[in-house]
Design a protein around this motif. Structure first.
Motif, short mmCIF file in Angstrom:
data_model
loop_
_atom_site.label_atom_id
_atom_site.label_comp_id
_atom_site.label_asym_id
_atom_site.label_seq_id
_atom_site.Cartn_x
_atom_site.Cartn_y
_atom_site.Cartn_z
N ALA A 135 0.83 -1.20 0.00
CA ALA A 135 0.00 0.00 0.00
C ALA A 135 0.86 1.26 0.00
CB ALA A 135 -0.93 -0.01 1.21
N VAL A 136 1.89 1.28 0.84
CA VAL A 136 2.79 2.43 0.90
C VAL A 136 3.46 2.65 -0.45
CG1 VAL A 136 4.93 3.31 1.91
CG2 VAL A 136 3.19 2.31 3.38
N GLY A 137 3.98 1.58 -1.05
CA GLY A 137 4.63 1.69 -2.34
C GLY A 137 3.70 2.16 -3.44
N SER A 138 2.47 1.65 -3.42
CA SER A 138 1.50 2.03 -4.45
C SER A 138 1.13 3.51 -4.35
CB SER A 138 0.24 1.17 -4.31
OG SER A 138 0.51 -0.18 -4.59
N VAL A 139 0.89 3.96 -3.12
CA VAL A 139 0.52 5.36 -2.93
C VAL A 139 1.67 6.28 -3.33
CG1 VAL A 139 -0.06 7.10 -1.19
CG2 VAL A 139 -1.22 4.89 -1.18
N ALA A 140 2.87 5.96 -2.92
CA ALA A 140 4.02 6.79 -3.27
C ALA A 140 4.22 6.86 -4.79
CB ALA A 140 5.27 6.27 -2.59
N ALA A 141 3.96 5.75 -5.48
CA ALA A 141 4.22 5.70 -6.92
C ALA A 141 3.36 6.67 -7.71
CB ALA A 141 3.99 4.27 -7.43
N VAL A 142 2.11 6.90 -7.26
CA VAL A 142 1.21 7.78 -8.02
C VAL A 142 1.26 9.22 -7.53
CG1 VAL A 142 -0.28 5.84 -8.58
CG2 VAL A 142 -0.84 7.29 -6.60
N ASP A 143 2.04 9.50 -6.48
CA ASP A 143 2.30 10.86 -6.01
C ASP A 143 1.03 11.68 -5.83
OD1 ASP A 143 3.85 13.02 -5.19
OD2 ASP A 143 4.11 13.77 -7.25
N PRO A 144 0.09 11.24 -4.99
CA PRO A 144 -1.18 11.96 -4.84
C PRO A 144 -1.00 13.30 -4.14
CG PRO A 144 -1.01 10.23 -3.20
CD PRO A 144 0.19 10.08 -4.08
N GLN A 145 -1.73 14.30 -4.64
CA GLN A 145 -1.68 15.64 -4.07
C GLN A 145 -3.03 15.98 -3.44
OE1 GLN A 145 1.31 17.37 -4.14
NE2 GLN A 145 2.00 15.38 -4.96
N PRO A 146 -3.03 16.80 -2.39
CA PRO A 146 -4.30 17.18 -1.75
C PRO A 146 -5.30 17.72 -2.76
CG PRO A 146 -2.44 17.96 -0.45
CD PRO A 146 -1.87 17.42 -1.73
N GLY A 147 -6.55 17.23 -2.65
CA GLY A 147 -7.61 17.67 -3.53
C GLY A 147 -7.75 16.87 -4.80
N GLU A 148 -6.76 16.03 -5.13
CA GLU A 148 -6.87 15.21 -6.33
C GLU A 148 -7.82 14.04 -6.09
OE1 GLU A 148 -2.75 15.79 -8.80
OE2 GLU A 148 -2.85 14.08 -7.43
N THR A 149 -8.23 13.40 -7.19
CA THR A 149 -9.07 12.21 -7.14
C THR A 149 -8.25 11.01 -7.59
OG1 THR A 149 -11.11 13.43 -7.56
CG2 THR A 149 -11.13 11.07 -8.04
N VAL A 150 -8.24 9.96 -6.75
CA VAL A 150 -7.50 8.74 -7.05
C VAL A 150 -8.46 7.55 -6.98
CG1 VAL A 150 -5.59 7.23 -6.40
CG2 VAL A 150 -5.37 9.70 -6.10
N VAL A 151 -8.45 6.71 -8.00
CA VAL A 151 -9.26 5.50 -8.03
C VAL A 151 -8.41 4.32 -7.56
CG1 VAL A 151 -10.59 3.90 -9.46
CG2 VAL A 151 -10.71 6.37 -9.89
N VAL A 152 -9.02 3.46 -6.74
CA VAL A 152 -8.36 2.24 -6.28
C VAL A 152 -9.22 1.05 -6.68
CG1 VAL A 152 -7.49 0.93 -4.30
CG2 VAL A 152 -7.31 3.44 -4.32
N SER A 153 -8.70 0.18 -7.53
CA SER A 153 -9.42 -1.06 -7.87
C SER A 153 -8.95 -2.17 -6.94
CB SER A 153 -9.18 -1.44 -9.34
OG SER A 153 -7.82 -1.31 -9.71
N GLY A 154 -9.91 -2.93 -6.40
CA GLY A 154 -9.60 -3.89 -5.35
C GLY A 154 -9.52 -3.19 -4.00
N ALA A 155 -10.44 -2.26 -3.77
CA ALA A 155 -10.31 -1.34 -2.64
C ALA A 155 -10.60 -1.96 -1.29
CB ALA A 155 -11.24 -0.13 -2.84
N THR A 156 -11.28 -3.11 -1.23
CA THR A 156 -11.61 -3.68 0.07
C THR A 156 -10.77 -4.90 0.43
OG1 THR A 156 -13.44 -4.92 -0.93
CG2 THR A 156 -13.97 -2.80 0.11
N GLY A 157 -9.75 -5.18 -0.37
CA GLY A 157 -8.82 -6.24 -0.01
C GLY A 157 -7.86 -5.78 1.07
N GLY A 158 -6.94 -6.66 1.44
CA GLY A 158 -6.01 -6.34 2.50
C GLY A 158 -5.13 -5.14 2.16
#
Length: 315
Positions: A135-158
């Motif tokens: 999860a940490v690696g995935s989030v860092a890779a897409v470099d999310p900024q405050p106010g942006e919209t990010v989609v997560v597929s497989g959002a309720t898995g571990g």
């Protein structure tokens, strides 16, 4: 030097879940620079299924008899010469690179052992490494900024439930793709739920309907075409990360940062502190004794687990 007899999960050849068994194993005192831990909780992960079935036999071959597991939490039993800051009786958590966490004891380098903060329970600490670092690696890779919209597929898995929480902590608008039965769970985490479609085109339109403004980034934790949907929505390749669709990585040039990209003491300690402070929840879907390891992996392979399954070797 003393030796303890414990139990460990093993398999002797590639195959289905019936290849798993639990056997007696001797655990001697640790060598210099290493720590012996009595394991109270050990995570299980989909990648371990693929390894056991031989899907990565060329990339990450197994040496038989092979153990399983990377995540663990427990209590220090003994420390080798030169180990400082750790003593028998300490509550600890960490990881192993030797595929042997699913056991009554694990012997690991001292640098892969961290003290468990008082505010994090042993089950949550015991599943923190693989899913948490992915999860940490995935989030860092897409470099999310405050106010942006990010989609997560497989959002309720571990991995997904940790990733969406890390995103919301960054003041990101999160859209989670999941089964409708899990929508309430996503809403409780301040995530906008979107249903899987019967076709990729329907899923794409579901996302569009839920996100009238621009989608800035996509984290794919499911595979099966979601990277292509993200590209169809105009998301640039450097704002997309997948931990499972390696064909899409080659085709589109998107990121493939997961556990290995984020692994390390600093990230593990930071994630544990978030849990201990109540800012992050590690979802535990259920627990099994070590002798029930086949049942645990059968449930995981069913594909409907919401959160993490944990083995409890000494329960």
């Amino acid at each position: 030097m003393s030796t303890r007899t414990g139990r460990a999960v093993r398999f002797d050849r590639y195959g289905d879940v019936d290849e798993l068994y639990v056997t007696d194993v001797e655990f001697p005192d640790p060598a210099p620079g290493r720590v012996l831990v009595e394991v109270a909780a050990a995570g299980i992960n989909p990648g371990e299924i693929a390894i056991r079935e031989g899907a990565f036999a060329e990339t990450w071959p197994s040496t038989f008899p092979s153990g399983q597991g990377s995540d663990w939490a427990g209590t220090v039993v003994a420390v080798g010469d030169g180990v400082e800051g750790l003593d028998p009786g300490d509550d600890v958590f960490g990881w192993t690179d030797d595929r042997n966490a699913q056991a009554s004891h694990v012997d690991v380098p001292a640098e892969q052992v961290l003290r468990r903060p008082a505010g994090i329970d042993v089950a949550s600490a015991g599943v923190l490494y693989v899913a948490g670092m992915a999860a940490v690696g995935s989030v860092a890779a897409v470099d999310p900024q405050p106010g942006e919209t990010v989609v997560v597929s497989g959002a309720t898995g571990g991995v997904g439930q940790i990733a969406v929480q890390l995103l919301t902590l960054r003041d990101v608008e999160v859209v989670g793709i999941a089964s409708e039965r899990n929508f309430e769970r996503l809403r409780a985490m301040a995530v906008t739920p979107v249903a899987y479609g019967a076709t990729p085109e329907q899923t794409r339109e579901n996302v569009r309907a839920a996100t009238p403004e621009k989608v800035h980034a996509w984290i794919d934790l499911h595979g099966g075409g979601y990277v292509e949907i993200a590209r169809d929505l105009g998301i640039p390749a450097d704002r997309i990360n997948t931990i499972i669709d390696f064909d899409a990585v080659e085709k589109f040039g998107v990121h493939a940062d997961g556990t290995a990209a984020a692994a390390g003491r600093d990230n593990m300690a930071a994630l544990a502190d978030l849990v201990a402070d109540g800012a992050l929840e590690i979802p535990i879907a259920g627990g099994y004794g070590l002798e029930q390891v086949r049942d645990a992996y059968t449930e995981l392979a069913g594909g409907h687990v919401v959160g993490k399954i944990v083995l409890l070797p000494n329960a």
